[in-house]
Write an enzyme that holds these catalytic residues in place. Structure first.
Site, PDB file in Angstrom:
ATOM      1  N   SER A 165       0.841  -1.213   0.000  1.00 37.44           N
ATOM      2  CA  SER A 165       0.000   0.000   0.000  1.00 37.44           C
ATOM      3  C   SER A 165       0.871   1.257   0.000  1.00 37.44           C
ATOM      4  O   SER A 165       0.575   2.226  -0.709  1.00 37.44           O
ATOM      5  CB  SER A 165      -0.882   0.029   1.246  1.00 37.44           C
ATOM      6  OG  SER A 165      -1.878  -0.938   1.158  1.00 37.44           O
TER       7      SER A 165
ATOM      8  N   GLN B 285      -9.072   2.485  -0.478  1.00 40.28           N
ATOM      9  CA  GLN B 285      -8.860   2.793  -1.898  1.00 40.28           C
ATOM     10  C   GLN B 285      -9.827   3.881  -2.352  1.00 40.28           C
ATOM     11  O   GLN B 285      -9.444   4.808  -3.070  1.00 40.28           O
ATOM     12  CB  GLN B 285      -9.038   1.525  -2.736  1.00 40.28           C
ATOM     13  CG  GLN B 285      -7.961   0.496  -2.429  1.00 40.28           C
ATOM     14  CD  GLN B 285      -8.108  -0.783  -3.229  1.00 40.28           C
ATOM     15  OE1 GLN B 285      -9.086  -0.968  -3.953  1.00 40.28           O
ATOM     16  NE2 GLN B 285      -7.148  -1.672  -3.096  1.00 40.28           N
TER      17      GLN B 285
ATOM     18  N   ASP C  22      -7.047  -7.639   4.876  1.00 40.54           N
ATOM     19  CA  ASP C  22      -6.241  -8.513   4.027  1.00 40.54           C
ATOM     20  C   ASP C  22      -5.682  -9.716   4.791  1.00 40.54           C
ATOM     21  O   ASP C  22      -5.164 -10.655   4.183  1.00 40.54           O
ATOM     22  CB  ASP C  22      -5.082  -7.726   3.393  1.00 40.54           C
ATOM     23  CG  ASP C  22      -5.590  -6.724   2.358  1.00 40.54           C
ATOM     24  OD1 ASP C  22      -6.721  -6.891   1.867  1.00 40.54           O
ATOM     25  OD2 ASP C  22      -4.850  -5.770   2.049  1.00 40.54           O
TER      26      ASP C  22
ATOM     27  N   LYS D 134     -12.773  -9.014  -3.249  1.00 40.95           N
ATOM     28  CA  LYS D 134     -11.308  -8.852  -3.341  1.00 40.95           C
ATOM     29  C   LYS D 134     -10.818  -9.575  -4.607  1.00 40.95           C
ATOM     30  O   LYS D 134     -11.611  -9.846  -5.502  1.00 40.95           O
ATOM     31  CB  LYS D 134     -10.651  -9.389  -2.069  1.00 40.95           C
ATOM     32  CG  LYS D 134     -10.990  -8.556  -0.831  1.00 40.95           C
ATOM     33  CD  LYS D 134     -10.392  -7.174  -0.917  1.00 40.95           C
ATOM     34  CE  LYS D 134     -10.762  -6.306   0.253  1.00 40.95           C
ATOM     35  NZ  LYS D 134     -10.368  -4.910   0.058  1.00 40.95           N
TER      36      LYS D 134
HETATM   37  C1  S3P Z   1      -5.701  -1.197   0.058  1.00 43.14           C
HETATM   38  C2  S3P Z   1      -6.905  -1.138   0.706  1.00 43.14           C
HETATM   39  C3  S3P Z   1      -7.753  -2.316   0.950  1.00 43.14           C
HETATM   40  C4  S3P Z   1      -6.954  -3.603   0.836  1.00 43.14           C
HETATM   41  C5  S3P Z   1      -6.093  -3.627  -0.387  1.00 43.14           C
HETATM   42  C6  S3P Z   1      -5.110  -2.469  -0.372  1.00 43.14           C
HETATM   43  C7  S3P Z   1      -4.975   0.052  -0.170  1.00 43.14           C
HETATM   44  O1  S3P Z   1      -8.790  -2.361  -0.006  1.00 43.14           O
HETATM   45  O2  S3P Z   1      -7.825  -4.720   0.844  1.00 43.14           O
HETATM   46  O3  S3P Z   1      -5.369  -4.842  -0.456  1.00 43.14           O
HETATM   47  O4  S3P Z   1      -3.772   0.012  -0.477  1.00 43.14           O
HETATM   48  O5  S3P Z   1      -5.601   1.110  -0.064  1.00 43.14           O
HETATM   49  P1  S3P Z   1     -10.133  -1.474   0.203  1.00 43.14           P
HETATM   50  O6  S3P Z   1      -9.715  -0.095   0.345  1.00 43.14           O
HETATM   51  O7  S3P Z   1     -10.954  -1.681  -1.027  1.00 43.14           O
HETATM   52  O8  S3P Z   1     -10.784  -2.052   1.423  1.00 43.14           O
END
Ligand code: S3P
Length: 430
Positions: free
Chosen positions: A25, A171, A316, A343
């Site tokens: 991330s 996200q 995750d 996911k």
């Molecule tokens: C992430 C946010 C999460 C996570 C993904 C990475 C990110 O998703 O599951 O693997 O880097 O912002 P969501 O924001 O859709 O929950």
């Protein structure tokens, strides 16, 4: 569905001192946020999984010069708002973060671009991002009225909005913040629960003003981020597989060094401790993000309930936590986790199928899993559904099972953790 097969034999013991790849991330954000900043930056300790490589290739296609100066080190020459229109569609591969954050960035760039991905990404919901970005003035279209990729985006001059997010998604929040920073007026984003805050931390380090009160973020538009060097800590989402393997294996002692320990990501540590795991930690600080060295050893776990606002803090890690639950005394309930169904695969169904086949007493519910432990897992042929985290979760289950397990579609681990099999081999004696 993957036809590549990896065979895992049970591990007699787990020992070692390891480090994990740079946080996925944070690597995505360091690349994206510095590309649209003014100035040059250096990113060290970057994760090199396929998802981060997708982000790099999209940004290069948009005219950003990104030099790889060492294995995990990149120099990014920020272009501020001067991204170049891509002459070819942008391939986001398997990466939801790449697609969603790019939608936020490209919304204010007055150009036409097309974003697409692999078969998994092509079926993941994008309407949650496209709808509020359209409210801000962006033009986004695709299959199902812009809910499914490929997506065509035409950026425009944006206006700030007040928006209540329907899901606690980092996200989505990040896409809106990246659009808001160049919009006219103020954007107010309210989240139903706290999710990872790497975007907020990095934008603040880049000189962007925003205020945060509870789960609401307020940002004035018309700001320009300044490039900053980023030292990426190890990925707790990768470390979690090893921590859980060490906690559930009867003969294990493991140190995992330099792991990001941002409190919006450490739900897995909290839950493992609640389940009775022996974990100790020495705190460090890596740039603007906290980090820690962890030590974990064999533990007797008990079942627990994971729900509500805890879910985004360990979203995750839930596939691996489901494996831990098979070894815990009593019942573990995971609920309020419908997001797992959208996911890289439907992770509720994938973990149910895999663990049930391996002999776990597990039930699938609409929004989670119920696991009755402990159970003795047995080696079987299991499907990873081309999902990196399902593959790694089933691999740690296999390290504990009686007999050999064949994992189908396990090459997906390269999405976030290309060195996973090497470390699994290094820490185990058979
Ligand atoms: C992430 C946010 C999460 C996570 C993904 C990475 C990110 O998703 O599951 O693997 O880097 O912002 P969501 O924001 O859709 O929950």
């Amino acid at each position: 569905m993957g036809t590549d097969v990896i065979t895992i034999a049970p591990a007699a013991s787990i020992r070692g001192t390891i480090s994990v790849p740079g946080d996925k991330s944070i690597t995505h954000r360091a690349l994206l946020l510095n590309s649209v900043a003014r100035g040059k930056s250096q990113i060290s300790g970057a994760g090199l999984g396929d998802d981060c490589l997708s982000t790099i290739s999209c940004l290069r296609q948009l005219g950003v010069q990104i030099e790889q100066v060492a294995k995990h080190e990149f120099i990014v020459h920020g272009v501020a708002d001067q991204l170049r229109e891509s002459t070819v569609p942008l391939n986001c591969g398997n990466s939801g973060t790449t697609m969603r954050l790019l939608l936020g960035i490209l919304s204010s760039i007055p150009q036409f671009n097309i974003l697409y991905g692999d078969s998994s990404l092509t079926n993941r919901p994008m309407g949650r991002v496209a709808n509020p970005l359209r409210q801000m003035g962006s033009s986004i279209d695709g299959r199902q009225n812009g809910n499914l990729p490929p997506l065509a985006i035409k950026g425009r001059s944006l206006n700030g909005i007040a928006y209540h997010m329907p899901v606690a998604s980092a996200q989505l929040k990040s896409a809106l913040l990246l659009a808001a920073v160049r919009a006219n007026g103020t954007t107010i984003i309210n989240q139903p629960a706290q999710s990872r805050d790497h975007t907020e931390l990095m934008l603040s380090s880049q000189g962007i003003n925003m205020t945060k009160s509870g789960n609401t973020i307020k940002m004035d538009g018309g700001q320009e981020p300044e490039a900053i060097d980023v030292l990426v800590p190890g990925d707790i989402s990768s470390a979690a597989f090893w921590m859980i393997l060490a906690a559930i294996h009867p003969d294990a002692e493991l140190s995992v060094k330099n792991v990001g320990s941002n409190p919006t990501r450490t739900g897995v540590i909290m839950i493992l401790e609640q389940m009775g795991a022996h974990i100790s930690q020495d705190n460090l600080q890596i740039g603007s993000e906290p980090a820690a060295d962890f030590f974990i050893k064999s533990s007797s776990l008990r079942g627990t309930t994971i729900s509500g606002a805890e879910i985004p803090l360990l979203i995750d890690e839930l596939p691996a936590i489901a494996v831990a639950a098979t070894q815990a005394e009593g019942t573990t309930i995971i609920r309020d986790a419908t997001e797992l169904r959208v996911k890289e695969s439907d992770r509720i169904s994938a973990m149910y199928q895999g663990l049930q086949k391996m002999g776990a007493a597990i039930e699938e519910t609409e929004d989670g899993l119920i696991v009755h432990g402990p159970s003795c897992l047995r080696g079987s042929k299991v499907q990873c559904h081309g999902d990196h985290r399902v593959a790694m979760a089933l691999a740690i289950a296999a390290s504990l099972a009686e007999g050999e397990t064949e994992l189908y579609g396990a090459s997906a681990v390269s999405i976030s953790y290309p060195g996973f099999w090497r470390i699994l081999h290094e820490i185990q004696s058979v």
